[in-house]
Design a protein around this motif. Structure first.
Motif, PDB file in Angstrom:
ATOM      1  N   ARG A 167       0.896  -1.107  -0.018  1.00  0.00           N
ATOM      2  CA  ARG A 167      -0.058  -0.110   0.004  1.00  0.00           C
ATOM      3  C   ARG A 167       0.693   1.358  -0.040  1.00  0.00           C
ATOM      4  N   HIS A 168       2.061   1.180   0.470  1.00  0.00           N
ATOM      5  CA  HIS A 168       2.796   2.274   0.789  1.00  0.00           C
ATOM      6  C   HIS A 168       3.987   2.503  -0.022  1.00  0.00           C
ATOM      7  N   ALA A 203       1.801   2.562  -5.587  1.00  0.00           N
ATOM      8  CA  ALA A 203       1.309   2.466  -4.167  1.00  0.00           C
ATOM      9  C   ALA A 203       0.004   3.238  -4.164  1.00  0.00           C
ATOM     10  N   VAL A 204      -0.807   2.723  -3.048  1.00  0.00           N
ATOM     11  CA  VAL A 204      -1.934   3.851  -3.148  1.00  0.00           C
ATOM     12  C   VAL A 204      -1.670   4.940  -2.176  1.00  0.00           C
ATOM     13  N   GLY A 233       5.124  10.247   2.160  1.00  0.00           N
ATOM     14  CA  GLY A 233       6.228   9.482   2.529  1.00  0.00           C
ATOM     15  C   GLY A 233       6.104   9.434   4.185  1.00  0.00           C
ATOM     16  N   ASP A 234       5.431  10.483   4.754  1.00  0.00           N
ATOM     17  CA  ASP A 234       5.175  10.191   6.161  1.00  0.00           C
ATOM     18  C   ASP A 234       3.955   9.340   6.689  1.00  0.00           C
ATOM     19  N   ALA A 235       3.112   8.833   5.940  1.00  0.00           N
ATOM     20  CA  ALA A 235       2.001   8.100   6.044  1.00  0.00           C
ATOM     21  C   ALA A 235       2.609   6.825   6.755  1.00  0.00           C
ATOM     22  N   LEU A 263       1.591   5.236  10.462  1.00  0.00           N
ATOM     23  CA  LEU A 263       0.979   3.919  10.737  1.00  0.00           C
ATOM     24  C   LEU A 263       1.841   3.307  11.671  1.00  0.00           C
ATOM     25  N   LEU A 264       2.882   3.395  11.838  1.00  0.00           N
ATOM     26  CA  LEU A 264       3.725   3.028  12.796  1.00  0.00           C
ATOM     27  C   LEU A 264       3.384   3.334  14.307  1.00  0.00           C
ATOM     28  N   GLU A 265       3.236   4.822  14.179  1.00  0.00           N
ATOM     29  CA  GLU A 265       2.821   5.437  15.474  1.00  0.00           C
ATOM     30  C   GLU A 265       1.681   4.970  16.110  1.00  0.00           C
TER      31      GLU A 265
END
Length: 488
Positions: A100-101, A416-417, A421-423, A427-429
Motif C-alpha cells: 500500500r505504501h 502504491a496507493v 512518505g510520512d504516512a 501507521l507505525l505510531e
C-alpha cells in the motif's frame, strides 16, 4: 517517470550490506543520477540499530571486517536513504502494508539460522549452533544474556570463517577481548568460562580449508594459547597433492602455516621443552586443529554431550572426500556446529525451504509456478544462499536493481496507493511501534563510544566502545536523544 512526478517509493527490508548496497545501487543508477527517475527509499530493520550481520555476525576482534561498517555508515549518513529500525516485517508491518505504501519491496534479510548437521545426538544439551553463539557474543538483543561455558573440552565443527571466529573467541582470554566492543555480560561470561581445550574439526584436509592464511595466523595469536597439530593430518597428503598445493600461492601459504606449527611442536617435544604461546609465555589453553574428520555422532549421557565420534577421511582419485572406515572418539563437554547458515521464511513471501532462500529469478520474486510476482525483489543471502562475501553482495545488488529498473521502465509495477512518505510513520505510531531513525542511531553510536571511553581495557587504556545489548535501552537512547515523542 519524470522528476516532476511523485518519487518512486522503495522499501528495503534489512539494513545489512545486502540492503544498503541494493539501495545505494539504485541511487547510483544513471537514470536516477541524471534526474530521469526520482526515488524515495526506506530501509527497514527489525533491530533498533543498522548494519545487520556486520554488527551482529562478525567476531568483535575482527576490525578489518568491522571496517565495512565505515563504508555502510558513509552511505546511510548521506541522508538520501531513510532508516527505520525496530520495525519487524510480518509483525509491525505486513506485506499488504508495504504494498500500500511502496511501489516495490526488496527483501535483504540475510541468513540467520544455523544449517543442520544431521548426525545422531545433535539435539543433546551442550550441542549448539554457532550462529546462536555468535549472536550472544555480539550482543544481539534478541538472544539470551548468558551462555553456559562450563565445558573444558569443546568442539567446533567446520573449517569456514564462522568456525574460526567461534574457535578464536573460545580460545582467547576475556581480558584480550576488552580491546573490542564486547558487552559487559559477554566479558563476564567468557571470564568465567571453564574452557581449556578447543578442538576444530574439518571433513577435508589442510589444503581444502575455506579460510585465508591471514585468518589462520590469527588463530595462534591469543596470549596463553598453544596450537596443537596432529602429524597424521599432514603425513597423509600425497606427493601429487603437494604438487597441487605448491602450484597455488594461497593454498601453499596456508598449508605451510600448519606445517610450521607442527614442526615447532615436534621440535619442542623432541627437545623435552615445555610448550609456550606464540610469544614464549605460559600456556593456559590449547587449540587443536583436526583435519580429515567426518562427524558421525554426538555422544551423550543423561541427555548431555560427553563426546563425539568421527570417521577419518581422505581424498579419492577424483579429489572428493571419502571415508576410511576408521572411527575416532573424543571426550567433549560441548559441541558447536559451524557448517553454514540458512535463510528464514518471511510471512507471505515465496520460500524454498531446502535452500533457505526466497524463490526468485534475477532478483525478481517468483511463485511456486515460477511466475514473477510484480513489485517484490530479493538481494543477498536470502536471494542466493549464504555463500560469498561483500563482493558477491554488490554483484547481487547490480542484478536485482537492473531487474527493478527494467520493470519500472516497462510499466510492470503497480503504483502504491498511499504515496505520502510520512504516512508509514503515522501507521507505525498508530500501532505503538517505537521505531528508531538514523539520527537515533547516531545518538546510540555516541552513547556506546562514551561507555567505552569511561571504561578501561586490560592495559589500562580507554575502550573504543561498549555495545548496548538490551533492546529497550537501545530504543530509549535512540529516541530520547532526538526528542521523538513516544507513540500515543
Amino acid at each position: 517517470m519524470s522528476s516532476s512526478q511523485q518519487p518512486f517509493r522503495l522499501a528495503v527490508i534489512g539494513s545489512g550490506p545486502a540492503g544498503v548496497y541494493a539501495a545505494d545501487t539504485l541511487l547510483r543508477n544513471k537514470q536516477v543520477k541524471n534526474g530521469e527517475l526520482e526515488v524515495s527509499i526506506d530501509l527497514l530493520d527489525r533491530l533498533p540499530a543498522p548494519f545487520g550481520l556486520i554488527r551482529y555476525g562478525v567476531a568483535p576482534d575482527h576490525p578489518r571486517i568491522k571496517g565495512i561498517i565505515t563504508a555502510l555508515h558513509r552511505i546511510l549518513g548521506r541522508g538520501d536513504i531513510r532508516f527505520l529500525g525496530d520495525v519487524e516485517f510480518g509483525t509491525d508491518l505486513t506485506l499488504e502494508d508495504l504494498r500500500r505504501h511502496y511501489d516495490a519491496v526488496i527483501f535483504a534479510t540475510g541468513a540467520l539460522k544455523d544449517a543442520e548437521l544431521a548426525v545422531p545426538g545433535i539435539e543433546l544439551a551442550g550441542s549448539h549452533g554457532a550462529a546462536d553463539f555468535v549472536a550472544w557474543y555480539d550482543g544481539n538483543p534478541d538472544y539470551p544474556r548468558s551462555w553456559e561455558l562450563d565445558a573444558e573440552q569443546v568442539a567446533v565443527i567446520g573449517n569456514g570463517n564462522v568456525a574460526l571466529d567461534v574457535a578464536r573467541v573460545l580460545s582467547k582470554g576475556a581480558d584480550e577481548l576488552l580491546r573490542t566492543e564486547i558487552p559487559a555480560n559477554v566479558y563476564a561470561g567468557l571470564q568465567a568460562a571453564a574452557t581449556t581445550d578447543v578442538h576444530v574439526f574439518g571433513r577435508r584436509g589442510p589444503a581444502q580449508t575455506k579460510f585465508s592464511p591471514l585468518e589462520a595466523r590469527e588463530l595462534a595469536h591469543p596470549q596463553g594459547l598453544q596450537v596443537v597439530m596432529d602429524p597424521r593430518d599432514l603425513e597423509q597428503i600425497t606427493e601429487a597433492e603437494w604438487e597441487a598445493i605448491r602450484a597455488d600461492k594461497r593454498t601453499d601459504q596456508l598449508v605451510q602455516i600448519f606445517a610450521g606449527w607442527l614442526e615447532e611442536q615436534q621440535r619442542r617435544e623432541a627437545a623435552g621443552e615445555e610448550p609456550t604461546d606464540r610469544e614464549g609465555g605460559p600456556v593456559h589453553r590449547r587449540l587443536h586443529m583436526h583435519f580429515w574428520h567426518r562427524p558421525v555422532e554426538v555422544l551423550g549421557e543423561d541427555g548431555q554431550v560427553t563426546g563425539m565420534r568421527f570417521e577419518r577421511t581422505r581424498l579419492d582419485p577424483e579429489g572428493n572426500v571419502e571415508g576410511t572406515g576408521e572411527m575416532v572418539d573424543y571426550d567433549l563437554g560441548a559441541v558447536y556446529r559451524a557448517v553454514g547458515y540458512h535463510g528464514s521464511e518471511l510471512p507471505g513471501v515465496p520460500y524454498d525451504a531446502r535452500r533457505g532462500v526466497i524463490t526468485n529469478a534475477a532478483g525478481r520474486v517468483t511463485g511456486a509456478d515460477g511466475a514473477v510476482i510484480p513489485g517484490l525483489y530479493a538481494n543477498g543471502w536470502i536471494k542466493r544462499g549464504p555463500v560469498g562475501l561483500i563482493g558477491a553482495t554488490k554483484s547481487d545488488a547490480l542484478e536485482t536493481i537492473a531487474s527493478l529498473v527494467e520493470d519500472i521502465e516497462s510499466g510492470a509495477l503497480a503504483s502504491a496507493v498511499e504515496r505520502d512518505g510520512d504516512a508509514i510513520l503515522r501507521l507505525l505510531e498508530d500501532r505503538d511501534v517505537p521505531y528508531t531513525t538514523w539520527d537515533g542511531w547516531m545518538a546510540l553510536d555516541e552513547h556506546e563510544k562514551a561507555l567505552g571511553a569511561a571504561a578501561l581495557d586490560a592495559d589500562g587504556e580507554p575502550r573504543t566502545r561498549i555495545k548496548v545489548v538490551e533492546r529497550e535501552e537501545m530504543v530509549r537512547v535512540s529516541r530520547d536523544a532526538v526528542h521523538q515523542p513516544s507513540p500515543a
